[in-house]
Design a protein around this motif. Structure first.
Motif, PDB file in Angstrom:
ATOM      1  N   ILE A   1       0.879  -1.171   0.000  1.00 28.72           N
ATOM      2  CA  ILE A   1       0.000   0.000   0.000  1.00 28.72           C
ATOM      3  C   ILE A   1       0.914   1.218   0.000  1.00 28.72           C
ATOM      4  O   ILE A   1       1.427   1.636   1.043  1.00 28.72           O
ATOM      5  CB  ILE A   1      -0.936   0.012   1.226  1.00 28.72           C
ATOM      6  CG1 ILE A   1      -1.682  -1.320   1.326  1.00 28.72           C
ATOM      7  CG2 ILE A   1      -1.891   1.186   1.137  1.00 28.72           C
ATOM      8  CD1 ILE A   1      -2.573  -1.639   0.148  1.00 28.72           C
ATOM      9  N   TYR A   2       1.163   1.749  -1.169  1.00 29.07           N
ATOM     10  CA  TYR A   2       2.168   2.802  -1.317  1.00 29.07           C
ATOM     11  C   TYR A   2       1.495   4.170  -1.232  1.00 29.07           C
ATOM     12  O   TYR A   2       0.770   4.585  -2.140  1.00 29.07           O
ATOM     13  CB  TYR A   2       2.899   2.663  -2.650  1.00 29.07           C
ATOM     14  CG  TYR A   2       4.118   3.569  -2.762  1.00 29.07           C
ATOM     15  CD1 TYR A   2       5.336   3.198  -2.185  1.00 29.07           C
ATOM     16  CD2 TYR A   2       4.044   4.792  -3.412  1.00 29.07           C
ATOM     17  CE1 TYR A   2       6.444   4.025  -2.264  1.00 29.07           C
ATOM     18  CE2 TYR A   2       5.141   5.624  -3.499  1.00 29.07           C
ATOM     19  CZ  TYR A   2       6.342   5.238  -2.927  1.00 29.07           C
ATOM     20  OH  TYR A   2       7.441   6.065  -2.997  1.00 29.07           O
ATOM     21  N   LEU A   3       1.722   4.869  -0.118  1.00 31.97           N
ATOM     22  CA  LEU A   3       1.124   6.183   0.130  1.00 31.97           C
ATOM     23  C   LEU A   3       2.206   7.227   0.355  1.00 31.97           C
ATOM     24  O   LEU A   3       2.107   8.066   1.242  1.00 31.97           O
ATOM     25  CB  LEU A   3       0.188   6.111   1.337  1.00 31.97           C
ATOM     26  CG  LEU A   3      -0.966   5.105   1.230  1.00 31.97           C
ATOM     27  CD1 LEU A   3      -1.782   5.073   2.510  1.00 31.97           C
ATOM     28  CD2 LEU A   3      -1.865   5.411   0.044  1.00 31.97           C
TER      29      LEU A   3
ATOM     30  N   GLY B   1       3.106  -3.542   5.316  1.00 28.31           N
ATOM     31  CA  GLY B   1       3.184  -3.197   3.900  1.00 28.31           C
ATOM     32  C   GLY B   1       2.565  -1.876   3.535  1.00 28.31           C
ATOM     33  O   GLY B   1       2.310  -1.620   2.349  1.00 28.31           O
ATOM     34  N   VAL B   2       2.327  -1.029   4.531  1.00 27.35           N
ATOM     35  CA  VAL B   2       1.813   0.321   4.265  1.00 27.35           C
ATOM     36  C   VAL B   2       3.001   1.275   4.289  1.00 27.35           C
ATOM     37  O   VAL B   2       3.629   1.490   5.333  1.00 27.35           O
ATOM     38  CB  VAL B   2       0.769   0.745   5.319  1.00 27.35           C
ATOM     39  CG1 VAL B   2       0.278   2.164   5.032  1.00 27.35           C
ATOM     40  CG2 VAL B   2      -0.402  -0.235   5.323  1.00 27.35           C
ATOM     41  N   ILE B   3       3.335   1.834   3.132  1.00 30.37           N
ATOM     42  CA  ILE B   3       4.511   2.689   3.002  1.00 30.37           C
ATOM     43  C   ILE B   3       4.078   4.142   3.000  1.00 30.37           C
ATOM     44  O   ILE B   3       3.502   4.649   2.035  1.00 30.37           O
ATOM     45  CB  ILE B   3       5.291   2.366   1.716  1.00 30.37           C
ATOM     46  CG1 ILE B   3       5.665   0.887   1.684  1.00 30.37           C
ATOM     47  CG2 ILE B   3       6.540   3.241   1.612  1.00 30.37           C
ATOM     48  CD1 ILE B   3       6.306   0.448   0.392  1.00 30.37           C
TER      49      ILE B   3
ATOM     50  N   ASP C   1       6.087   2.234  12.414  1.00 32.38           N
ATOM     51  CA  ASP C   1       6.825   0.995  12.147  1.00 32.38           C
ATOM     52  C   ASP C   1       5.874  -0.186  11.974  1.00 32.38           C
ATOM     53  O   ASP C   1       6.123  -1.079  11.150  1.00 32.38           O
ATOM     54  CB  ASP C   1       7.815   0.715  13.274  1.00 32.38           C
ATOM     55  CG  ASP C   1       8.970   1.708  13.305  1.00 32.38           C
ATOM     56  OD1 ASP C   1       9.194   2.394  12.289  1.00 32.38           O
ATOM     57  OD2 ASP C   1       9.629   1.813  14.353  1.00 32.38           O
ATOM     58  N   TYR C   2       4.779  -0.182  12.712  1.00 33.82           N
ATOM     59  CA  TYR C   2       3.766  -1.234  12.563  1.00 33.82           C
ATOM     60  C   TYR C   2       3.180  -1.196  11.156  1.00 33.82           C
ATOM     61  O   TYR C   2       3.002  -2.248  10.509  1.00 33.82           O
ATOM     62  CB  TYR C   2       2.666  -1.042  13.612  1.00 33.82           C
ATOM     63  CG  TYR C   2       1.571  -2.077  13.569  1.00 33.82           C
ATOM     64  CD1 TYR C   2       1.620  -3.203  14.381  1.00 33.82           C
ATOM     65  CD2 TYR C   2       0.479  -1.925  12.709  1.00 33.82           C
ATOM     66  CE1 TYR C   2       0.605  -4.155  14.340  1.00 33.82           C
ATOM     67  CE2 TYR C   2      -0.535  -2.871  12.657  1.00 33.82           C
ATOM     68  CZ  TYR C   2      -0.468  -3.980  13.472  1.00 33.82           C
ATOM     69  OH  TYR C   2      -1.461  -4.935  13.426  1.00 33.82           O
TER      70      TYR C   2
END
Length: 429
Positions: A37-39, A388-390, A382-383
């Motif tokens: 999940i690239y934010l 996979g949440v960037i 960090d969680y």
């Protein structure tokens, strides 16, 4: 629109999204075998799938044509930058002659300040937003020192009121007016990198000119993100990077805008180079600098063709998507949905753990939301990364999340908020 906190509702929004297919034109990072999940497009945009081809074409020309690539082939390098200008002009609201691509952002800011910061007759101060990105602060400090002034005296910073996170437009205008006799340059970001606030650039430009000052903008977080009208707003100059919302690769080539009213002004200083010399006689190698017409006359060094190829790959996607206005229309809903979901997280734990400091007014923001984490912020960030949440962490307590309309989905936003809720429960329990 009345949002709903369900995966089905997010899927419905994606099904109705006319830009949904553009996600397939980008390379999405993987996390445990699935799309991350690239934010984080506010820091580095994702790579278009065509980028490798565009750069490969230039490498192939280098292979087969060598130095003749400057003049031969389907797309000679000498004028390659001109192919980028129409799309770029559309993104920043300019005429093609008012923009060009060159160098990197802070280099361009310095070069433009050589021309447009000319302290004289008691006008020597530079007015900027407090908390601007450090590169801007360092550039301005060094420029005023170069002219023999003390930054503590020559730089005016406008900060939010006590207890507030963002600037009020009227406060900015009032400070400009209060310093009208001394300010030489008003230099503002289009969007503040930390809060995500989109400033009223039209009003700032008008107030600066009424005060007798030059106005310039650093659009690093605005170009490709929000609609801009630099020509109509009568900004004197602007510059931006291309690797954030314009997806042109790490360290991608920068762009500049110079309003057409300055193109024939021979009183402006500039640091000249051969690449800015008039095109029709450049190869005569004559002494005495004669600039090319328009913003191209501010060019200094040879075009970085490979970087420009990466830039063009992304600009072509922008054009296919219908330009910034089409993207901004989706961004308002996409970012609004994320805002709603964050409020739902706070309601679920009955506590405002995540305080959004980006303006709620959609006209004062783009794709970015900045969240103050009141407790355990770094652990929560960090969680998210482990899930996979960037996103992006900024000291001391801010998480920046930027759903980009070209490649992010409403499902992305829903999943990210779900992980945020899980983090709040797991870490603050």
């Amino acid at each position: 629109m009345e949002f709903q906190n369900t995966a089905q509702f997010a899927a419905q929004l994606d099904a109705q999204d006319p830009l949904n297919s553009f996600r397939e034109q980008f390379l999405i990072p993987k996390h445990n075998g699935n799309d991350a999940i690239y934010l984080c497009g506010n820091s580095l945009g994702l790579q278009p799938k065509t980028t490798q081809q565009y750069i490969g074409d230039k490498l192939n020309e280098w292979h087969h044509l060598a130095v003749e690539g400057w003049f031969q082939g389907d797309s000679p390098w000498l004028d390659y930058h001109k192919q980028l200008l129409p799309a770029l002009a559309d993104i920043v609201g300019a005429k093609p002659a008012e923009v060009t691509v060159m160098n990197s952002l802070t280099i361009n800011l310095h070069l433009l300040m050589v021309s447009f910061y000319q302290p004289k007759n008691g006008r020597y101060k530079i007015l900027m937003e407090g908390g601007a990105f450090p590169s801007d602060q360092y550039a301005v400090e060094s420029q005023v020192r170069f002219h023999g002034f003390d930054p503590a005296d020559a730089i005016i910073e406008v900060f939010p009121r006590n207890g507030e996170s963002t600037l009020r437009t009227q406060d900015i205008l009032d400070v400009i007016q209060a310093n009208a006799n001394e300010v030489a340059l008003v230099l503002f970001s289009g969007i503040n990198y930390y809060t995500g606030q989109f400033f009223d650039l039209k009003a700032i430009a008008q107030a600066a000119h009424e005060a007798g000052a030059i106005v310039g903008f650093d659009l690093a977080h605005a170009a490709g993100n929000v609609p801009l009208q630099l020509h109509d707003w009568e900004a004197d100059f602007a510059c931006w990077c291309s690797y954030k919302y314009m997806n042109s690769g790490p360290g991608g080539v920068s762009g500049v805008f110079v309003h057409e009213r300055h193109h024939q002004n021979k009183e402006l200083n500039r640091f000249a180079g051969w690449w800015g010399y008039r095109n029709d006689t450049r190869f005569k190698m004559a002494p005495g600098f004669e600039p090319e017409a328009g913003a191209e006359g501010w060019q200094v060094s040879t075009s970085p063709v490979l970087l420009m190829a990466a830039h063009k790959a992304s600009l072509d996607v922008f054009e296919k998507a219908g330009g910034v206005n089409a993207l901004y229309s989706k961004a308002k809903t996409l970012t609004g949905y994320l805002e709603y979901l964050i409020s739902q997280v706070n309601q679920k734990i009955d506590y405002e753990l995540f305080k959004i400091i980006t303006p709620t007014d959609v006209c004062q923001r783009g794709s970015q939301l900045s969240l103050i984490c009141k407790h355990n912020g770094r652990a929560i960030f960090d969680y998210l990364v482990k899930q996979g949440v960037i996103g992006d962490w900024r000291e001391p307590d801010v998480i920046r999340l930027s759903p980009v309309p070209l490649y992010n989905t409403f499902a992305d936003v829903y999943i990210a908020a779900s992980h945020l809720a899980d983090a709040a429960k797991a870490i603050t329990a």
